[in-house]
Design a protein around this motif. Sequence first.
Motif, PDB file in Angstrom:
ATOM      1  N   THR A  39     -31.939 -91.864  18.615  1.00 33.29           N
ATOM      2  CA  THR A  39     -32.455 -91.015  19.691  1.00 33.29           C
ATOM      3  C   THR A  39     -31.325 -90.439  20.564  1.00 33.29           C
ATOM      4  O   THR A  39     -31.602 -89.728  21.518  1.00 33.29           O
ATOM      5  CB  THR A  39     -33.426 -91.804  20.578  1.00 33.29           C
ATOM      6  OG1 THR A  39     -32.757 -92.968  21.068  1.00 33.29           O
ATOM      7  CG2 THR A  39     -34.670 -92.215  19.817  1.00 33.29           C
ATOM      8  N   ALA A  42     -31.255 -86.457  21.075  1.00 32.07           N
ATOM      9  CA  ALA A  42     -32.387 -86.006  21.894  1.00 32.07           C
ATOM     10  C   ALA A  42     -32.221 -86.453  23.341  1.00 32.07           C
ATOM     11  O   ALA A  42     -32.485 -85.690  24.274  1.00 32.07           O
ATOM     12  CB  ALA A  42     -33.702 -86.534  21.322  1.00 32.07           C
ATOM     13  N   ARG A  72     -40.070 -84.243  23.303  1.00 35.09           N
ATOM     14  CA  ARG A  72     -39.012 -84.361  22.294  1.00 35.09           C
ATOM     15  C   ARG A  72     -39.348 -85.485  21.319  1.00 35.09           C
ATOM     16  O   ARG A  72     -40.471 -85.896  21.188  1.00 35.09           O
ATOM     17  CB  ARG A  72     -37.674 -84.692  22.979  1.00 35.09           C
ATOM     18  CG  ARG A  72     -37.246 -83.779  24.071  1.00 35.09           C
ATOM     19  CD  ARG A  72     -36.845 -82.396  23.587  1.00 35.09           C
ATOM     20  NE  ARG A  72     -35.843 -82.372  22.539  1.00 35.09           N
ATOM     21  CZ  ARG A  72     -34.547 -82.442  22.740  1.00 35.09           C
ATOM     22  NH1 ARG A  72     -34.073 -82.557  23.958  1.00 35.09           N
ATOM     23  NH2 ARG A  72     -33.704 -82.382  21.726  1.00 35.09           N
ATOM     24  N   ASP A  77     -35.600 -83.922  15.964  1.00 38.97           N
ATOM     25  CA  ASP A  77     -34.726 -84.690  16.852  1.00 38.97           C
ATOM     26  C   ASP A  77     -34.292 -85.996  16.200  1.00 38.97           C
ATOM     27  O   ASP A  77     -33.135 -86.400  16.297  1.00 38.97           O
ATOM     28  CB  ASP A  77     -35.444 -84.984  18.177  1.00 38.97           C
ATOM     29  CG  ASP A  77     -35.663 -83.729  18.988  1.00 38.97           C
ATOM     30  OD1 ASP A  77     -34.701 -82.957  19.149  1.00 38.97           O
ATOM     31  OD2 ASP A  77     -36.787 -83.522  19.458  1.00 38.97           O
ATOM     32  N   CYS A 127     -25.499 -80.488  22.040  1.00 40.12           N
ATOM     33  CA  CYS A 127     -26.410 -81.169  22.961  1.00 40.12           C
ATOM     34  C   CYS A 127     -26.560 -80.411  24.278  1.00 40.12           C
ATOM     35  O   CYS A 127     -27.612 -80.456  24.917  1.00 40.12           O
ATOM     36  CB  CYS A 127     -25.930 -82.591  23.248  1.00 40.12           C
ATOM     37  SG  CYS A 127     -26.161 -83.721  21.866  1.00 40.12           S
ATOM     38  N   TRP A 136     -32.245 -77.598  16.340  1.00 43.46           N
ATOM     39  CA  TRP A 136     -30.909 -78.175  16.235  1.00 43.46           C
ATOM     40  C   TRP A 136     -29.987 -77.328  15.368  1.00 43.46           C
ATOM     41  O   TRP A 136     -28.780 -77.262  15.601  1.00 43.46           O
ATOM     42  CB  TRP A 136     -30.983 -79.604  15.695  1.00 43.46           C
ATOM     43  CG  TRP A 136     -31.306 -80.587  16.760  1.00 43.46           C
ATOM     44  CD1 TRP A 136     -32.505 -81.209  16.967  1.00 43.46           C
ATOM     45  CD2 TRP A 136     -30.434 -81.061  17.787  1.00 43.46           C
ATOM     46  NE1 TRP A 136     -32.423 -82.030  18.062  1.00 43.46           N
ATOM     47  CE2 TRP A 136     -31.164 -81.965  18.580  1.00 43.46           C
ATOM     48  CE3 TRP A 136     -29.109 -80.803  18.120  1.00 43.46           C
ATOM     49  CZ2 TRP A 136     -30.620 -82.615  19.677  1.00 43.46           C
ATOM     50  CZ3 TRP A 136     -28.552 -81.454  19.210  1.00 43.46           C
ATOM     51  CH2 TRP A 136     -29.309 -82.352  19.973  1.00 43.46           C
TER      52      TRP A 136
END
Length: 199
Positions: A39, A42, A72, A77, A127, A136
């Motif tokens: 994670t 994200a 999210r 992600d 990011c 992404w």
Amino acid sequence: MRDVSSREPGEVFGPRTTLFADVLSIGLATALVSLPLVTIPAALSTACAVLRGAGEGQPATAGRYFVLLRGRLRAGDLAAGVAALAGAVLFAADLALARAGLPGAPLFAAVAAGIGTAALVVGLRACARPEALSDWTAALREATRDAVRDVGGSALVLLAAATAALCGWMLVPLAFLAPGPLALALTAVHLRRAAISQN
């Protein structure tokens, strides 16, 4: 515009330290969300989005962070997180092999370190991009362009990442707060690049 030394009713911190306190709370929230490791992208991109919104008058609080994060953690992600984690494991394995004394190890280690550094810069810059909230692939494409065109910004990203890692290494509890200042630095570099592009 109100006096910088005044406080609003119920405001715990003065105006000069409010953003600092918010960055630390966002850093703690980011660290907690990042614990499953997949994670991390994200969590960090959400922190950057919250801090980017602070410049537009939106609250930069942990509460807003979790509101944004709720939308999210979809398949894209998590796939980005798995790819980042796999890249980090591969990089560590390559450096371990280089240390094993294989022929050509110094050259191999230098090449692996260069590739790893470039991947880290592009990943961190991705990011900070707004596209990371929904796509992404687009964020990585734009971050790659930014990394090549804005070498100074890439150096600042590396410096921010090294500072965050050093703080976490020197004092482990700081590792839980370091994502906040790191996200702030990434956001500042992105906004700097956006301002340069507009001029």
